[in-house]
Design an enzyme around this catalytic site. Structure first.
Site, short mmCIF file in Angstrom:
data_model
loop_
_atom_site.label_atom_id
_atom_site.label_comp_id
_atom_site.label_asym_id
_atom_site.label_seq_id
_atom_site.Cartn_x
_atom_site.Cartn_y
_atom_site.Cartn_z
N GLN C 221 -36.75 -33.89 -111.27
CA GLN C 221 -37.16 -32.91 -112.28
C GLN C 221 -38.53 -33.34 -112.79
O GLN C 221 -38.65 -34.36 -113.46
CB GLN C 221 -36.12 -32.88 -113.41
CG GLN C 221 -34.71 -32.55 -112.92
CD GLN C 221 -34.57 -31.09 -112.54
OE1 GLN C 221 -34.77 -30.20 -113.36
NE2 GLN C 221 -34.24 -30.83 -111.28
N ARG C 241 -35.77 -30.58 -119.62
CA ARG C 241 -37.15 -30.36 -119.21
C ARG C 241 -37.18 -29.54 -117.92
O ARG C 241 -36.17 -29.40 -117.21
CB ARG C 241 -37.88 -31.67 -119.02
CG ARG C 241 -37.50 -32.47 -117.80
CD ARG C 241 -38.37 -33.73 -117.72
NE ARG C 241 -38.15 -34.49 -116.51
CZ ARG C 241 -37.28 -35.49 -116.39
NH1 ARG C 241 -36.51 -35.82 -117.40
NH2 ARG C 241 -37.16 -36.13 -115.26
N ALA C 262 -31.45 -24.60 -120.65
CA ALA C 262 -31.56 -25.28 -119.35
C ALA C 262 -33.00 -25.34 -118.87
O ALA C 262 -33.91 -24.78 -119.48
CB ALA C 262 -30.68 -24.55 -118.33
N HIS C 263 -33.20 -25.98 -117.73
CA HIS C 263 -34.56 -26.20 -117.23
C HIS C 263 -35.26 -24.90 -116.87
O HIS C 263 -34.66 -23.97 -116.39
CB HIS C 263 -34.60 -27.18 -116.06
CG HIS C 263 -33.77 -26.83 -114.87
ND1 HIS C 263 -33.61 -27.69 -113.82
CD2 HIS C 263 -33.03 -25.75 -114.58
CE1 HIS C 263 -32.84 -27.13 -112.92
NE2 HIS C 263 -32.47 -25.97 -113.36
N ASN C 264 -36.55 -24.88 -117.19
CA ASN C 264 -37.44 -23.77 -116.83
C ASN C 264 -37.22 -22.51 -117.66
O ASN C 264 -37.85 -21.48 -117.40
CB ASN C 264 -37.31 -23.40 -115.34
CG ASN C 264 -37.47 -24.59 -114.42
OD1 ASN C 264 -38.01 -25.61 -114.81
ND2 ASN C 264 -36.98 -24.47 -113.21
#
Lengths: 355, 355, 355
Positions: C221, C241, C262-264
């Site tokens: 990540q 992240r 969550a990510h993004n």
């Protein structure tokens, strides 16, 4: 490219070497010696960067990408611009994981780094009890605590404020994130516990209204949490210890953030549990089950192996393995979809009333 | 037997003495002097161990148990092997709690231990503000913090990394788990706050779009959290302080992990809230209500007393007390079951459509 | 009045001055020089205290209030007792926020205090890496940690046990609560991170069953978390992240407790997300959207801007902006209400079956 304040990229690599690492095949016409310097998302990758395309959702982005190379399924390869070298693979996401880990070994998880220091480092402000044992190469961050009788294997890393409780055993190459805590727990190798996760506290065991005067009587919780190798536990997730039996997290399970695992639950190997799901006490989930987000599973059930549960599924009965389920209460996926469609029509009927 | 790395078992006890502690009656034929050395789950108990059978679900395990003695309801006693002495009680789970607490006093919660040290112990790396007051026999773990003006009663235990904020008052025999934090809070005796629980932070009070330029304007939160005696708060649960009124957790409430209690909520005495449930601002829950997992309760409602909410119930209106509810939105249990059955049939109709 | 152990009230103010601060109009007949000493809830306010009435729900309490003055809409002013001075405003809650902040500047959030100390204070037991940079007037509490390369702006406050990871950047007047942790994160000014919140840990990125032997393969990540000015992040909330792209929290977003981002994910400016909701990876939420409690949003969707989602909504498709939705799966609010009404009738039909 990744922010240099946080990530350090490795050496550039020729396309042919990257294809080998990723397990992909270099498409005819691409220059095997072309140097790739980094990995990047499809929409942002430049001419010396590798990206990936996994599925049809991002085909439009693929057509416009400036990437030097792209891991891609054979059937999507034609969508890429001519300047983008194709690395063909049936599993672009996994192939990308391998390539990215080559460029960023430190970001790929425990045991994959560029070599932990040989000497154990205990930061100022950390506390390691004299009766605890740290393996070689462990690093203990500031304000982290290791209590009496705990034993850590080689190269474990405790982030600032992490707490490893009395008697806890961790294998080699484990990582405990900032402020996470472990108690009454025996863990294998390469276990990752993210920030704020709570492992091993008392399960919710009360004999309701039996404490005298109708008070709830606490039942002593005398079990442990057993965690297999290669388990990952998400941020602020909670895993209670067993009440007498143990709570068991099988080898290779991946658990997301804010998940609740109650006492005596047994997860088989390789299970995946997505964020905010909860598994009630003494439930058993078979190997390689995949549980999407916000699912709830009632206690004392047996599920799986190899089931898939859609997000928000509510499980109130045993579920046979090797199937996909959805709905509340859970149904086989086909029946669930018919139910959703039928309910959907209910809202569209005339005279549906008002509220 | 419980893992000796984590638990220390007390002295063996004769069956008659254990029956008295548990509040059970020794079944005819059993030897009252038989020594029992430990407690254990039904499936693992040996010839010198005590177990329990609560409900018909585990009758098969009961038939195969190797336990020396078993707490059991009269109607299930015949299922046990001849070698297993029966201790008859209408409430085997509660009786087991008492017996287990006799063997493991340290695991039964605060105030039930084998005597906390007379002297207060502050670990190296802990910080206790000079203007804080610790009662006799308190233990403060490494990296734990007690801020200015806080007052702890006798024999409180703060685990590593626990934070007791400025002005907070705790009664006697309270326990604060690893990394948990308390602020703006007045708590009674024998309160247990598990790892990572967050008590007393700002409630979610914003005047939406009124801060100038459509920005959300923070409303100062000026209340407290009042916690009665014998309350238990689960790991990573959050309880916001009141906005001006107080947030109130009645005496004897038991709250599981990852629960959200918003500002100004009032829980009556003896309520039970299971994991991942949420109670919105200014809701009032009457005495002795039991709320199962993943329930949601809208703000400004009044519920109970003595209601039971099934898992995943969504409450959007006031609910009268002394009833059981389920569903989203909540219905009396009978009506809810009919609704579930009717919806279930929807998915089975022909022509149910596809998605 | 607020508990003096936790809150310090400012100087009394004349009614006219308070009306000006609040942005309200003093109703004819009230004495502009009357001194008000504090703010208080409607049911508890005394003769020298200011309160507010927002909406018809609490009209009965308004009729009985003993408050000296009340912020109130014109149409509700007649309900108040004669002795209560009226301060007329179309937005009593926001007006109250401004008045309360005048009495309790320290409780109104970062940057609104009575002047942070000019000198930076690092408590005993805190750890600030020599390669970290603290702006003027920062305060670092006991057991808090600032790792190498982190940069904090002016007047930031880190509560006990807070962790600011390597390379993290915080703007001016940020607050990090007890035990909260930040990593891989760049934040603006006046950001508030409440107790136990987790920002910047690895997103849940695994290539399922591709690690050899069917094991799940971790995908490095490589992104960050970007947080705009004036963002507030609730207790025990988790924000992962980005995986390569960044996770983005727009300026002025207010996120409640136990939320999962969550990510993004990209949140536009001014979004509000209430407790226990979850947003899956790569979803985009447009500006000024308001998401009620326990909502779930599937990954890779686009929602908004300016949508409102009722509590417990499940979003599985893109949703156009400027509308209100509810239900699972989400529907426009009118259709959803008809659906709820139709389902409600299902449970009431004769022959609805039993379970």
């Amino acid at each position: 490219m990744a922010d240099r304040r946080f990530y350090r990229v490795g050496e550039p690599r020729p396309l042919a070497a990257l294809a080998a690492i990723a397990g992909a095949e270099l498409h005819g016409g691409a220059d095997p010696d072309r140097l790739i310097r980094d990995v990047a998302p499809l929409g942002r990758a430049g001419a010396d960067e590798l990206t990936f395309l996994d599925g049809a959702r991002y085909l439009d982005d693929a057509r416009r990408t400036g990437a030097g190379a792209c891991l891609v399924r054979a059937e999507h390869a034609a969508a890429l611009p001519e300047a983008t070298a194709r690395l063909i693979t049936p599993t672009p996401y996994g192939a990308f994981a391998r390539a990215a880990a080559a460029f960023y070994p430190g970001a790929a998880g425990p045991g994959s780094g560029d070599g932990a220091p040989a000497a154990t480092e205990v930061a100022p402000g950390a506390f390691v009890h004299p009766e605890a044992v740290l393996g070689p190469g462990c690093r203990v961050g500031p304000s982290a605590v290791v209590e009496a009788g705990a034993r850590l294997g080689a190269r474990c890393r405790l982030a600032p404020g992490a707490v490893v409780g009395a008697g806890v055993v961790l294998g080699d190459d484990c990582v405990v994130g900032p402020g996470a805590s472990l108690g009454y727990c025996l863990a294998g190798d390469r276990v990752v516990v993210h920030a704020g996760a709570r492992v091993g506290q008392d399960g919710f065991g009360f004999a309701l209204g039996e404490g005298g005067g109708g008070a709830h009587l606490k039942v002593p919780q005398l079990g442990r949490v057993l965690i297999g190798d290669d388990v990952e536990i998400g941020a602020n997730t909670t895993i209670d210890r067993g009440s007498g039996p143990d709570t068991v997290i099988g080898r290779g399970c991946k658990i997301d953030n804010l998940v609740m695992i109650a006492h005596n639950v047994e997860l088989g190997d390789g299970c995946v549990i997505v964020a905010q799901s909860g598994v009630s006490g003494s439930a058993r989930i078979g190997h390689h089950s995949v549980i999407a987000a916000q699912v709830g599973i009632t206690g004392h059930l047996t599920i799986g192996p190899n089931v898939r549960l859609a997000a928000r599924t509510a499980v109130i009965r045993d579920l046979p393995g090797d199937q996909t389920y959805g709905g509340a209460p859970a149904l086989p996926v086909g029946e669930w979809r018919r139910q959703v469609a039928a309910i959907s029509r209910l809202g569209k009927r005339k005279g549906g009333g008002e509220q």
